[in-house]
Design a protein around this motif. Sequence first.
Motif, PDB file in Angstrom:
ATOM      1  N   THR A 181       0.828  -1.205   0.000  1.00 38.06           N
ATOM      2  CA  THR A 181       0.000   0.000   0.000  1.00 38.06           C
ATOM      3  C   THR A 181       0.863   1.256   0.000  1.00 38.06           C
ATOM      4  O   THR A 181       2.014   1.221   0.446  1.00 38.06           O
ATOM      5  CB  THR A 181      -0.915   0.023   1.250  1.00 38.06           C
ATOM      6  N   PHE A 208       0.639   5.054   3.841  1.00 39.79           N
ATOM      7  CA  PHE A 208       1.347   5.612   4.993  1.00 39.79           C
ATOM      8  C   PHE A 208       2.387   6.672   4.652  1.00 39.79           C
ATOM      9  O   PHE A 208       2.657   7.566   5.462  1.00 39.79           O
ATOM     10  CB  PHE A 208       1.964   4.474   5.812  1.00 39.79           C
ATOM     11  N   TYR A 228       3.983  -3.885   4.100  1.00 37.40           N
ATOM     12  CA  TYR A 228       3.817  -3.744   5.545  1.00 37.40           C
ATOM     13  C   TYR A 228       3.111  -4.968   6.107  1.00 37.40           C
ATOM     14  O   TYR A 228       2.337  -5.641   5.410  1.00 37.40           O
ATOM     15  CB  TYR A 228       3.011  -2.484   5.880  1.00 37.40           C
ATOM     16  N   SER A 249      -0.053  -5.552  11.973  1.00 34.27           N
ATOM     17  CA  SER A 249       0.268  -4.263  12.586  1.00 34.27           C
ATOM     18  C   SER A 249      -0.679  -3.179  12.092  1.00 34.27           C
ATOM     19  O   SER A 249      -0.994  -2.228  12.824  1.00 34.27           O
ATOM     20  CB  SER A 249       1.724  -3.878  12.311  1.00 34.27           C
ATOM     21  N   ILE A 250      -1.139  -3.305  10.851  1.00 33.30           N
ATOM     22  CA  ILE A 250      -2.122  -2.365  10.319  1.00 33.30           C
ATOM     23  C   ILE A 250      -3.444  -2.533  11.054  1.00 33.30           C
ATOM     24  O   ILE A 250      -4.094  -1.551  11.435  1.00 33.30           O
ATOM     25  CB  ILE A 250      -2.300  -2.587   8.800  1.00 33.30           C
ATOM     26  N   PRO A 295      -6.705  -3.979   6.848  1.00 30.92           N
ATOM     27  CA  PRO A 295      -5.648  -4.231   5.865  1.00 30.92           C
ATOM     28  C   PRO A 295      -6.178  -4.555   4.473  1.00 30.92           C
ATOM     29  O   PRO A 295      -5.476  -4.334   3.475  1.00 30.92           O
ATOM     30  CB  PRO A 295      -4.893  -5.428   6.454  1.00 30.92           C
ATOM     31  N   LEU A 305      -7.781  -0.568   2.403  1.00 35.63           N
ATOM     32  CA  LEU A 305      -7.045   0.660   2.684  1.00 35.63           C
ATOM     33  C   LEU A 305      -7.243   1.656   1.541  1.00 35.63           C
ATOM     34  O   LEU A 305      -7.201   1.281   0.374  1.00 35.63           O
ATOM     35  CB  LEU A 305      -5.550   0.365   2.849  1.00 35.63           C
ATOM     36  N   SER A 329      -0.888   7.006  12.773  1.00 36.38           N
ATOM     37  CA  SER A 329      -0.148   5.752  12.847  1.00 36.38           C
ATOM     38  C   SER A 329       1.037   5.848  11.902  1.00 36.38           C
ATOM     39  O   SER A 329       0.860   6.055  10.700  1.00 36.38           O
ATOM     40  CB  SER A 329      -1.045   4.575  12.448  1.00 36.38           C
ATOM     41  N   ILE A 339       3.191   0.963  12.122  1.00 39.51           N
ATOM     42  CA  ILE A 339       2.949   0.100  10.966  1.00 39.51           C
ATOM     43  C   ILE A 339       4.291  -0.489  10.558  1.00 39.51           C
ATOM     44  O   ILE A 339       5.177   0.226  10.105  1.00 39.51           O
ATOM     45  CB  ILE A 339       2.340   0.900   9.793  1.00 39.51           C
TER      46      ILE A 339
END
Length: 359
Positions: A268, A271, A278, A282-283, A290, A293, A311, A317
């Motif tokens: 993606t 961020f 990523y 964690s997303i 996830p 997005l 974030s 992330i």
Amino acid sequence: MCKIEHRRTAIKPYAGAAGEARPAHGPPIQDSSMPATAPLADRLELPVVGSPLFIVSGPELVIAQCKAGVVGSFPALNARPVHVLDEWLTRIRGELGDYAARHPEKKVAPFAVNQICHASNDRLMQDMELCVKHEVPIIITSLRPPAEIVEAAHSYGGVVFHDVINVKHARKAAEQGVDGLILVCAGAGGHAGTLSPFALVREVKQWFGGTVLLSGAISDGWGIAGALALGADLAYMGTRFVATAEANADAAYKQALMDYAAHHIVYTNLFTGVHGNYLGPSIAAAGLDPDNLPVADKTKMNFGSGGNMKSKAWRDIWGCGQGIGQITDAPAVAELVERLKREFAEACDGFTRRAGRAA
């Protein structure tokens, strides 16, 4: 050319204590008859460059990598504020110099500093002046390969490696005189491209005579051997070094690299405005889906603080490559490199045997 609006003065080559300019050294000759890694070969235990990791790479990791015989690197922006970069460079050069003097039998690798060449990086010129002062052996440039960075590094004998995701960007970097191209292929951690290394490496090798580094899902000695078999001079490894004792990464981050695999990774541009890989969990932990997005506005790229959102990449992330399926522990760097050396030797021997049978 990198457009830094706040300051457009030229970077001056460093002058010694007596005020005398150091004799200039030209860049390595890009001659296909000479190994592109010749200036580095005698100082490496493995043909590996540890990639610069935002937040994660600090002096401890870089020094451990270089002592183990692989190139250690860090983003200049990890050292905050600017004067901390001066302190880090002094420490790294000092500790590596002392170690080399005490262990002449060891191969102590050179280190590298990554410069983000983008208008959102208002420190670029100041940081580069410090790199010239300390004669940083390798400068890694990202996004745009400004000619003044190449000129500054060459003034003291340094080399510049520029990371690219396609041939168009590779040609632009070569035109500006970089010494090496880091081919960031599909599966690489953080900012990454979508091209197969089989396509990108072989196409670039047709016309580029400098050092070629390959990045993308390399986590063990077989990956290193595969990069060289494809025609690269050096393997460029990042995610595997996040899961080491010396890495400045949260324990949960390191554990996640051991717990998850390639299918957990999301590609993606949300961020930072640039597409990257990523870790999906964690997303999700940051309250985002996830699988759904939004697409970021590329004109609002911001790398100075880990992105544009609350974030942050890579604090919240976590960036990682598709090679995480081979990560099962977080050892000290020295232990990891010794393991990589054994795997590399095994991979090379196995390839030689199989190639012999096929001949």
